[in-house]
Design a protein around this motif. Sequence first.
Motif, PDB file in Angstrom:
ATOM      1  N   ASN A 300       0.862  -1.187   0.000  1.00  0.00           N
ATOM      2  CA  ASN A 300       0.000   0.000   0.000  1.00  0.00           C
ATOM      3  C   ASN A 300       0.894   1.232   0.000  1.00  0.00           C
ATOM      4  N   TYR A 301       0.562   2.204  -0.814  1.00  0.00           N
ATOM      5  CA  TYR A 301       1.414   3.391  -0.856  1.00  0.00           C
ATOM      6  C   TYR A 301       0.671   4.620  -1.378  1.00  0.00           C
ATOM      7  N   VAL A 302       1.250   5.758  -1.023  1.00  0.00           N
ATOM      8  CA  VAL A 302       0.807   7.057  -1.540  1.00  0.00           C
ATOM      9  C   VAL A 302       1.881   7.534  -2.498  1.00  0.00           C
ATOM     10  N   LEU A 303       1.486   7.819  -3.723  1.00  0.00           N
ATOM     11  CA  LEU A 303       2.426   8.246  -4.756  1.00  0.00           C
ATOM     12  C   LEU A 303       2.130   9.685  -5.152  1.00  0.00           C
ATOM     13  N   ILE A 304       3.127  10.543  -4.977  1.00  0.00           N
ATOM     14  CA  ILE A 304       3.000  11.955  -5.334  1.00  0.00           C
ATOM     15  C   ILE A 304       3.911  12.251  -6.513  1.00  0.00           C
ATOM     16  N   ASN A 305       3.339  12.832  -7.562  1.00  0.00           N
ATOM     17  CA  ASN A 305       4.157  13.360  -8.653  1.00  0.00           C
ATOM     18  C   ASN A 305       4.124  14.878  -8.547  1.00  0.00           C
ATOM     19  N   PRO A 307       5.467  17.639 -10.163  1.00  0.00           N
ATOM     20  CA  PRO A 307       5.060  18.545 -11.250  1.00  0.00           C
ATOM     21  C   PRO A 307       3.690  18.245 -11.842  1.00  0.00           C
ATOM     22  N   ASN A 308       3.125  17.097 -11.519  1.00  0.00           N
ATOM     23  CA  ASN A 308       1.762  16.792 -11.971  1.00  0.00           C
ATOM     24  C   ASN A 308       0.722  17.244 -10.955  1.00  0.00           C
ATOM     25  N   TYR A 309       1.188  17.744  -9.795  1.00  0.00           N
ATOM     26  CA  TYR A 309       0.289  18.191  -8.720  1.00  0.00           C
ATOM     27  C   TYR A 309      -0.728  17.107  -8.373  1.00  0.00           C
ATOM     28  N   SER A 310      -0.239  15.867  -8.286  1.00  0.00           N
ATOM     29  CA  SER A 310      -1.163  14.752  -8.073  1.00  0.00           C
ATOM     30  C   SER A 310      -0.713  13.860  -6.926  1.00  0.00           C
ATOM     31  N   LEU A 311      -1.680  13.342  -6.203  1.00  0.00           N
ATOM     32  CA  LEU A 311      -1.464  12.335  -5.163  1.00  0.00           C
ATOM     33  C   LEU A 311      -2.405  11.184  -5.446  1.00  0.00           C
ATOM     34  N   ASN A 312      -1.861   9.972  -5.492  1.00  0.00           N
ATOM     35  CA  ASN A 312      -2.678   8.787  -5.709  1.00  0.00           C
ATOM     36  C   ASN A 312      -2.385   7.761  -4.629  1.00  0.00           C
ATOM     37  N   VAL A 313      -3.418   7.102  -4.175  1.00  0.00           N
ATOM     38  CA  VAL A 313      -3.273   6.009  -3.217  1.00  0.00           C
ATOM     39  C   VAL A 313      -3.439   4.695  -3.973  1.00  0.00           C
ATOM     40  N   VAL A 314      -2.502   3.781  -3.758  1.00  0.00           N
ATOM     41  CA  VAL A 314      -2.561   2.462  -4.384  1.00  0.00           C
ATOM     42  C   VAL A 314      -2.545   1.415  -3.278  1.00  0.00           C
ATOM     43  N   GLU A 315      -3.528   0.520  -3.307  1.00  0.00           N
ATOM     44  CA  GLU A 315      -3.618  -0.562  -2.334  1.00  0.00           C
ATOM     45  C   GLU A 315      -3.745  -1.877  -3.087  1.00  0.00           C
ATOM     46  N   ASN A 316      -2.814  -2.792  -2.806  1.00  0.00           N
ATOM     47  CA  ASN A 316      -2.826  -4.100  -3.480  1.00  0.00           C
ATOM     48  C   ASN A 316      -2.919  -3.952  -5.004  1.00  0.00           C
ATOM     49  N   ASN A 318      -4.225  -1.669  -6.714  1.00  0.00           N
ATOM     50  CA  ASN A 318      -5.432  -1.000  -7.177  1.00  0.00           C
ATOM     51  C   ASN A 318      -5.427   0.459  -6.724  1.00  0.00           C
ATOM     52  N   ALA A 319      -5.673   1.363  -7.650  1.00  0.00           N
ATOM     53  CA  ALA A 319      -5.773   2.783  -7.297  1.00  0.00           C
ATOM     54  C   ALA A 319      -7.091   3.017  -6.575  1.00  0.00           C
ATOM     55  N   THR A 320      -7.003   3.520  -5.343  1.00  0.00           N
ATOM     56  CA  THR A 320      -8.215   3.680  -4.538  1.00  0.00           C
ATOM     57  C   THR A 320      -8.592   5.131  -4.283  1.00  0.00           C
ATOM     58  N   MET A 321      -7.674   6.068  -4.578  1.00  0.00           N
ATOM     59  CA  MET A 321      -7.997   7.479  -4.370  1.00  0.00           C
ATOM     60  C   MET A 321      -7.033   8.345  -5.163  1.00  0.00           C
ATOM     61  N   SER A 322      -7.526   9.476  -5.633  1.00  0.00           N
ATOM     62  CA  SER A 322      -6.706  10.448  -6.350  1.00  0.00           C
ATOM     63  C   SER A 322      -7.062  11.841  -5.854  1.00  0.00           C
ATOM     64  N   LYS A 323      -6.026  12.660  -5.614  1.00  0.00           N
ATOM     65  CA  LYS A 323      -6.237  13.996  -5.075  1.00  0.00           C
ATOM     66  C   LYS A 323      -5.393  15.033  -5.808  1.00  0.00           C
ATOM     67  N   ARG A 324      -5.949  16.231  -5.928  1.00  0.00           N
ATOM     68  CA  ARG A 324      -5.149  17.373  -6.374  1.00  0.00           C
ATOM     69  C   ARG A 324      -4.340  17.897  -5.191  1.00  0.00           C
ATOM     70  N   ILE A 325      -3.157  18.389  -5.485  1.00  0.00           N
ATOM     71  CA  ILE A 325      -2.296  18.890  -4.410  1.00  0.00           C
ATOM     72  C   ILE A 325      -1.669  20.223  -4.804  1.00  0.00           C
ATOM     73  N   VAL A 326      -1.178  20.919  -3.791  1.00  0.00           N
ATOM     74  CA  VAL A 326      -0.344  22.108  -3.967  1.00  0.00           C
ATOM     75  C   VAL A 326       1.044  21.736  -3.464  1.00  0.00           C
ATOM     76  N   VAL A 327       2.083  22.096  -4.227  1.00  0.00           N
ATOM     77  CA  VAL A 327       3.460  21.743  -3.856  1.00  0.00           C
ATOM     78  C   VAL A 327       4.294  23.008  -3.668  1.00  0.00           C
ATOM     79  N   GLY A 328       5.540  22.816  -3.267  1.00  0.00           N
ATOM     80  CA  GLY A 328       6.426  23.940  -2.977  1.00  0.00           C
ATOM     81  C   GLY A 328       6.727  24.796  -4.190  1.00  0.00           C
TER      82      GLY A 328
END
Length: 525
Positions: A300-305, A307-316, A318-328
């Motif tokens: 299980n992991y949280v993957l942040i890209n 420059p894509n301003y994206s956060l995705n949660v992957v469990e087993n 399978n992508a279970t959640m996607s979020k917009r983010i603000v970065v530095g």
Amino acid sequence: MNKFYLFIVFAVLISCKKEPILNLDSFTKSDPTDKEGEVIEIDTVLITPFKSKSLMDFYKSRDNQTVWQSEKNRKIILETIKRCEVEGLNPSDYNISKLEDLEKNFNDLDEEEQVNYDLLLTYNFEKYLTHLHSGKLDPRKLYNNWDLNIDELDTKSILNNALEKDSLICITEKCQPKALTYMKLIKALELINEYPEDKTQPIDTTDVVRHNHANRAIINIKKKLLYWKDLDSEDSITSMYDDKTFEAVKKFQTRHGLISDGVIGKSTIKALNFSKEERKHQIIVNLERWRWFSKSFAQNYVLINIPNYSLNVVENQNATMSKRIVVGKNKRRTPVLTSVLQTVVFNPTWTVPPTILKEDMIPELIKDRNYLKNKGIGIYDSDTNEVDPKKWDENRPRGYRYIQKPGYYNALGVVKINFPNRYSVYLHDTNHRDLFERNYRSLSSGCVRIEEPLELVELLLDNPEKYSREKMDSIIATKKTLFIVITKRYAIYQWYWTAWSENNELIFRDDIYNLDADLYTQLRN
């Protein structure tokens, strides 16, 4: 959800049995009188100048004798090195011209020259395999805010295993990254190499061009769109921004992570003005980055890209959640790192970091002693006593702590997520919730702000009975700080990449920290 937005970065294998690197039939001797090389003893004094422990260890494991007597094995190595361009590496880094010259004259080499060839072949092949596995460059030496664990490659074991099993032709499979995104980058490099020479002209305009308007820049814009295959007809090469071009622009904007509204502004012009070579270089540097990243992923992991301003949660897987983010922002960059999520903090306080204090707060506080008070930030001395702003000593501002009380308007919002790292960064809510609607979201002081963070917290805590949305709202209403341990293990991969491919289309993102061009220069140095 944008189809280019989501990444599921689980391991996939490419079997050399299905798609061999080389045709073994090509290694039939052209001259039946040719003979394989003879095994020759190697004086270790000849290995020392290479200054390579892995080379010394390998030959020690082979009783300090030559290894590459087989023409087939030598040519597998040479062809493998020559093909390294498909993964963005450069054959000249591995002395390919000299190696090919030695192979061409192999039957005329004396014993000393054969030993030298054997050593050179091993040294350069080990070097290539190491670069393929871990990258040519070390990010920890390039950047002070990249904290990645680079796995070392045991070339001795890999080479010995390949020799014992006669599987040298499959050796790259053992060394290259297995991540799906890496494979998509290899495909992206293949795709861009199929494009013809880029003869399009730069677009020189500061105008904002809108649908059904005429503009002199539209002709060059249309030629760019035709070149990149977003526009599929030359029928409309006029200065009018027509319907076909409008749809092509929206497609182009989607591929580049821009707001797909068909309005041709500064960001779209900037993306259109990249040449084929610049985009190819961008793909190559992202291949290098993925060689730096983890070779395997947690369950299980949280993957942040970033420059894509994206956060995705992957469990087993399978992508279970996607979020917009603000970065530095560029001057306060979000660090690249790998860690494990540790705690959720409801109603966090915010202690003003030294950089923000120095650059933002102190200048304002000197002008207006109530500046911090108006933001709900208290000033505390070394004994944790709150100090009246009027009695604050501007000559020793670092002698105090500056803390914002919990609440909806706290800089961290109502929740933050901690993980071990040496940069004091974390994931958090924000009091500037409108920023997620912007396309350019490189706006924070280094931490990652998450849109609708309580949805993520509910998933991470995985306890509907204790931490349903309703119960979390009740906790927040108390305005009391509460720490909750995340019991389910989630890794966090906070990474940076700006190119890939999806469904045979090239995808790019803005290089918000201006890293790509410099990295390419260093790769080819």
